[in-house]
Design a protein around this motif. Sequence first.
Motif, mmCIF file in Angstrom:
data_model
loop_
_atom_site.group_PDB
_atom_site.id
_atom_site.type_symbol
_atom_site.label_atom_id
_atom_site.label_comp_id
_atom_site.label_asym_id
_atom_site.label_seq_id
_atom_site.Cartn_x
_atom_site.Cartn_y
_atom_site.Cartn_z
ATOM 1 N N VAL A 355 0.838 -1.204 0.000
ATOM 2 C CA VAL A 355 0.000 0.000 0.000
ATOM 3 C C VAL A 355 0.868 1.247 0.000
ATOM 4 C CG1 VAL A 355 -1.757 1.277 1.278
ATOM 5 C CG2 VAL A 355 -1.902 -1.219 1.114
ATOM 6 N N GLU A 356 1.958 1.198 0.745
ATOM 7 C CA GLU A 356 2.882 2.325 0.809
ATOM 8 C C GLU A 356 3.450 2.620 -0.581
ATOM 9 O OE1 GLU A 356 5.914 3.480 4.363
ATOM 10 O OE2 GLU A 356 6.424 1.701 3.193
ATOM 11 N N GLU A 357 3.782 1.580 -1.324
ATOM 12 C CA GLU A 357 4.307 1.752 -2.675
ATOM 13 C C GLU A 357 3.247 2.302 -3.620
ATOM 14 O OE1 GLU A 357 5.662 -2.163 -3.513
ATOM 15 O OE2 GLU A 357 7.620 -1.889 -2.549
ATOM 16 N N SER A 358 1.987 1.992 -3.306
ATOM 17 C CA SER A 358 0.886 2.409 -4.172
ATOM 18 C C SER A 358 0.492 3.872 -3.955
ATOM 19 C CB SER A 358 -0.327 1.504 -3.944
ATOM 20 O OG SER A 358 -1.455 1.962 -4.654
ATOM 21 N N ILE A 359 0.411 4.298 -2.679
ATOM 22 C CA ILE A 359 -0.123 5.635 -2.409
ATOM 23 C C ILE A 359 0.893 6.575 -1.762
ATOM 24 C CG2 ILE A 359 -2.461 4.713 -2.191
ATOM 25 C CD1 ILE A 359 -2.233 4.999 0.829
ATOM 26 N N GLY A 360 2.061 6.045 -1.408
ATOM 27 C CA GLY A 360 3.072 6.881 -0.773
ATOM 28 C C GLY A 360 3.153 6.647 0.721
ATOM 29 N N GLN A 365 0.642 6.174 6.180
ATOM 30 C CA GLN A 365 0.627 6.435 7.620
ATOM 31 C C GLN A 365 -0.638 7.197 8.022
ATOM 32 O OE1 GLN A 365 2.554 5.292 9.902
ATOM 33 N NE2 GLN A 365 4.283 4.470 8.732
ATOM 34 N N ASP A 366 -1.018 8.184 7.214
ATOM 35 C CA ASP A 366 -2.240 8.937 7.505
ATOM 36 C C ASP A 366 -3.455 8.025 7.456
ATOM 37 O OD1 ASP A 366 -0.766 11.245 7.766
ATOM 38 O OD2 ASP A 366 -1.211 11.997 5.740
ATOM 39 N N LEU A 367 -3.491 7.124 6.484
ATOM 40 C CA LEU A 367 -4.596 6.182 6.362
ATOM 41 C C LEU A 367 -4.676 5.287 7.594
ATOM 42 C CD1 LEU A 367 -6.855 4.874 4.639
ATOM 43 C CD2 LEU A 367 -5.085 3.386 3.654
ATOM 44 N N LEU A 368 -3.535 4.823 8.034
ATOM 45 C CA LEU A 368 -3.486 3.961 9.218
ATOM 46 C C LEU A 368 -4.040 4.681 10.436
ATOM 47 C CD1 LEU A 368 -2.585 1.327 10.571
ATOM 48 C CD2 LEU A 368 -0.278 2.276 10.725
ATOM 49 N N ARG A 369 -3.620 5.922 10.635
ATOM 50 C CA ARG A 369 -4.092 6.697 11.785
ATOM 51 C C ARG A 369 -5.587 6.972 11.702
ATOM 52 N NH1 ARG A 369 1.086 9.120 11.385
ATOM 53 N NH2 ARG A 369 0.315 10.599 9.833
ATOM 54 N N SER A 370 -6.065 7.319 10.537
ATOM 55 C CA SER A 370 -7.481 7.670 10.401
ATOM 56 C C SER A 370 -8.374 6.450 10.625
ATOM 57 C CB SER A 370 -7.759 8.288 9.029
ATOM 58 O OG SER A 370 -7.544 7.347 7.990
ATOM 59 N N ILE A 371 -7.952 5.293 10.120
ATOM 60 C CA ILE A 371 -8.742 4.077 10.335
ATOM 61 C C ILE A 371 -8.758 3.726 11.818
ATOM 62 C CG2 ILE A 371 -8.965 1.625 9.797
ATOM 63 C CD1 ILE A 371 -7.486 2.205 7.163
#
Length: 529
Positions: A355-360, A365-371
């Motif tokens: 996922v990191e390679e896909s979206i940066g 990290q932001d996605l992880l925190r928000s979820i």
Amino acid sequence: MLWQTKDQMTELLTRLVSIPSITGSDAELLFPEMLALELKSLPYFQQNSHHLHVHKSTDTAFLTAFVEKPGTRKTIVMISHFDVVGTEDYGQLKEDAFSTERMTRHFHEDPSMLTEFACSEFESGEWIFGRGTMDMKAGLVVQMSLLEKASYGEIDGNLLLVTVSDEEVGSKGMLAAVEEVVRLQEECGLDYVLCLNSEPSFREHPLDTTKYFYTGTIGKIMPTFYCAGQETHVGEPFAGLNASLLAAAITMEFELSTDFAEQVGSEATPPLTNLMLRDLKESYNVQTPTSAVAMFNLLYMEQEPEAIARRAVEKARKAARRVLDHYHGKAESAAVQGLPFTIPVYTWAELFLKVEESIGSSQAQDLLRSISEMSLHAGEDERGQSLRIVQEFSMYIEEKPFIVFYFSPPFYPAVSSRSNQLVRELADFVIRKHPELQERAFFPGLCDLSYATSSVSRKDIELLTGNTPLYKNGYSIPFESINKLTMPVFNIGPYGADAHQKTERLELNFSFDTLPGLLKKLVQHVFHQ
């Protein structure tokens, strides 16, 4: 003195049990303040109030009480927990669960509520009943009795009492207390020579009357598998791959498996077993489940987490091969052309990297925190939050089906001090003076000793933290602080029966007559080394 005779300790236990400190309740957070009032009745803490502290946050609490012996740095850390499980099991007696007098009277008046074996035991000893009598407020009482002795100069070293919340659920209290224990060690220059826990002796079978002490504690780890299927209409089942089939195959591969079994002397771990198995559909429709989850409870003693993870991934791949064989076999029987599926098994670390390679990196990290924040606000527990994270990240993988292996909280490191010279001396002393007691290397019921001393390698810490989706996003273990604690551990506590049952009870003669004197001799031996 206040807490030295059996009657005095029974009265103190009655007061502590009367506080309904169920894990997660307001009373649990209030308990250490009530306990501080008890300790303030000792002249030592009236004169040294700076050695007694209640530590609280929004969801955890613990108390530290330090009795200093001038002229020595040697310190024994005594740990205990004051939270208890709920009382739903008491049924109509629920309102009396926290009254030792009323609960004991109920069983005196109606012994038919006990098994025949329990009745015979009840008649031959002196027992009291009530939630928390055995697990583990009696152990706290015995530690307070020892602390009182120290406050009058009868102990030749320093004692630090640390009693915590949340042991029955996630050990948040102990995880918070570790930081304070390390701070005191560093700021006061203390030499921690032993961690002494007083969890009760646990029976190994229903008719067991042996009293045990422990030189370590068993570990717990929860391998979890998120299964992403290829959805299809129920009328065309071979056009997809059911996620429930994946989860079922994994469960068949893991449930009651002895592949992770360990034996140390006469002690053996139970086979691992499933704690969660379900598809993740939120409502009914005629689409096959797109995702499912299987989570397992694995108790371990000497295995390394890395070896457990490696074997778990291998078994998941074996389950995936069985699914493909099943799918193609059924397709052939139905004279249907099956699809050329593959089922890769990713670790959480591998999925995150994809996922990191896909979206940066920053977006991941932001996605992880928000979820994490979203699932927490939705009221999900740590298992649910972890699953939500993996589920959301899996949406970035286009090619299905696949399986994701990860760890769900909590993680309890296994700890053993059975080979430590000091612990061997203590064990030999106990057996010599009290041959009715037997040594066990691992406390079987999980306890906070897991976090009292360094026991996890740097390599395994990296593996665990890297494959626990919720780590530092709602769940953490202060490994850095724990690694500063190198003291051996020893657990000896009261004798009782039926923890977490409505027949929970404590035998008073051993617990409050024999044990206090034995503990004093043990700690004196430690300080005289």
